[in-house]
Design an enzyme around this catalytic site. Sequence first.
Site, PDB file in Angstrom:
ATOM      1  NE  ARG A  33      -1.149  -1.308   3.371  1.00  0.00           N
ATOM      2  CZ  ARG A  33      -1.681  -1.062   4.981  1.00  0.00           C
ATOM      3  NH1 ARG A  33      -2.499  -1.269   5.752  1.00  0.00           N
ATOM      4  NH2 ARG A  33      -0.595  -1.570   6.052  1.00  0.00           N
ATOM      5  CD  GLN A  60       5.483  29.268  14.219  1.00  0.00           C
ATOM      6  OE1 GLN A  60       5.272  29.741  15.042  1.00  0.00           O
ATOM      7  NE2 GLN A  60       5.772  29.479  12.944  1.00  0.00           N
ATOM      8  NE  ARG A  93      12.109  27.999   0.896  1.00  0.00           N
ATOM      9  CZ  ARG A  93      11.482  28.883   1.010  1.00  0.00           C
ATOM     10  NH1 ARG A  93      11.541  29.861   1.525  1.00  0.00           N
ATOM     11  NH2 ARG A  93      10.150  28.201   0.194  1.00  0.00           N
ATOM     12  CG  HIS A  96      17.229  32.083   7.760  1.00  0.00           C
ATOM     13  ND1 HIS A  96      16.245  31.358   6.973  1.00  0.00           N
ATOM     14  CD2 HIS A  96      17.550  32.929   6.647  1.00  0.00           C
ATOM     15  CE1 HIS A  96      15.955  31.969   5.608  1.00  0.00           C
ATOM     16  NE2 HIS A  96      16.504  33.119   6.019  1.00  0.00           N
ATOM     17  CE  LYS A 152      15.765  26.566  12.817  1.00  0.00           C
ATOM     18  NZ  LYS A 152      15.526  27.071  12.565  1.00  0.00           N
ATOM     19  CG  HIS A 156      18.169  25.404   9.627  1.00  0.00           C
ATOM     20  ND1 HIS A 156      17.039  25.567   8.834  1.00  0.00           N
ATOM     21  CD2 HIS A 156      17.636  23.869   9.199  1.00  0.00           C
ATOM     22  CE1 HIS A 156      16.400  24.039   9.029  1.00  0.00           C
ATOM     23  NE2 HIS A 156      17.115  23.233   8.518  1.00  0.00           N
ATOM     24  CE1 TYR A 206      12.929  25.013   8.064  1.00  0.00           C
ATOM     25  CE2 TYR A 206      10.562  25.288   7.104  1.00  0.00           C
ATOM     26  CZ  TYR A 206      11.825  25.714   7.409  1.00  0.00           C
ATOM     27  OH  TYR A 206      12.476  25.628   5.890  1.00  0.00           O
ATOM     28  CG  ASP A 251      18.449  34.191   2.940  1.00  0.00           C
ATOM     29  OD1 ASP A 251      17.836  34.674   3.797  1.00  0.00           O
ATOM     30  OD2 ASP A 251      17.694  32.961   1.937  1.00  0.00           O
TER      31      ASP A 251
END
Length: 190
Positions: free
Chosen positions: A23, A57, A69, A72, A81, A128, A141, A177
Site C-alpha cells: 500500500r 508552532q 533558504r 537563518h 527546532k 540553519h 519545522y 538572503d
Amino acid sequence: MRVETADLADVLVFRPEPFRDERGLFTRTFDARTFDDELSARTAAGGGAVRAADFIQDSQSRSALGVVRGLHGRSGRGEAKLVRCAHGAVHDVLVDIRRGSSTFGMQQSFTLDDVDFAHLYVPRGFLHGFQALTPTADVCYRIDREHDPAEDIAVAYDDPDLGIVWPLPVSLVSVRDAAARGWAQLLESL
C-alpha cells in the site's frame, strides 16, 4: 525510532522506522516521550533546554530544485527546532554560533528526505539553511518560540569564511538572503 548524535554538540538525528508494504508506508513522525528521553540522555543540556511540550508552532516551506533558504538563526534566547523533509530531498546545513560550545563555528550537513524521514533536532544557537535537491522539496519545522522578526539573524549562504559547499548550482535565494551579512559581521555581534 533510532536516535543518533551528530558531530555538532547537542544536535540529534531522529530516524523513524517506516513500515512499508504494497500500500505504501506508515511512519510515526514525532513521539514526545522518545524526544524527551533522548534529549535528556544525549545532550550536554541534559534535556533542560527544550522538551517536546515546548514546541508551539509548526511551519512548512516548499522549494524548487536548487533553491537555498538560509542561513537563518535567532538572537536573544535563540530558537530550537525539529526539521524534516516531508516531500523530496534537501541538503541541510547547521552552523554552531554558541560562543561557549565545543563546536562553535563548526558546520555539518545532513540529507533529509522522504525516503527515511529523518528529523534533525536543531538546538538554540545554530544557523540553519538548506538547498532543495529535488524538483520540489517540502520542509516542515516544529519550533519552540513564536516568530519575532526583530530577532532574525541571516548570514550569507555563500560567505567565503564559512565555505559551505552546496551540492547543486544555486537557482534562487530570497532578497533577504542575498543581502545577508557575512560570518565575520555576525561574530562581531555575538
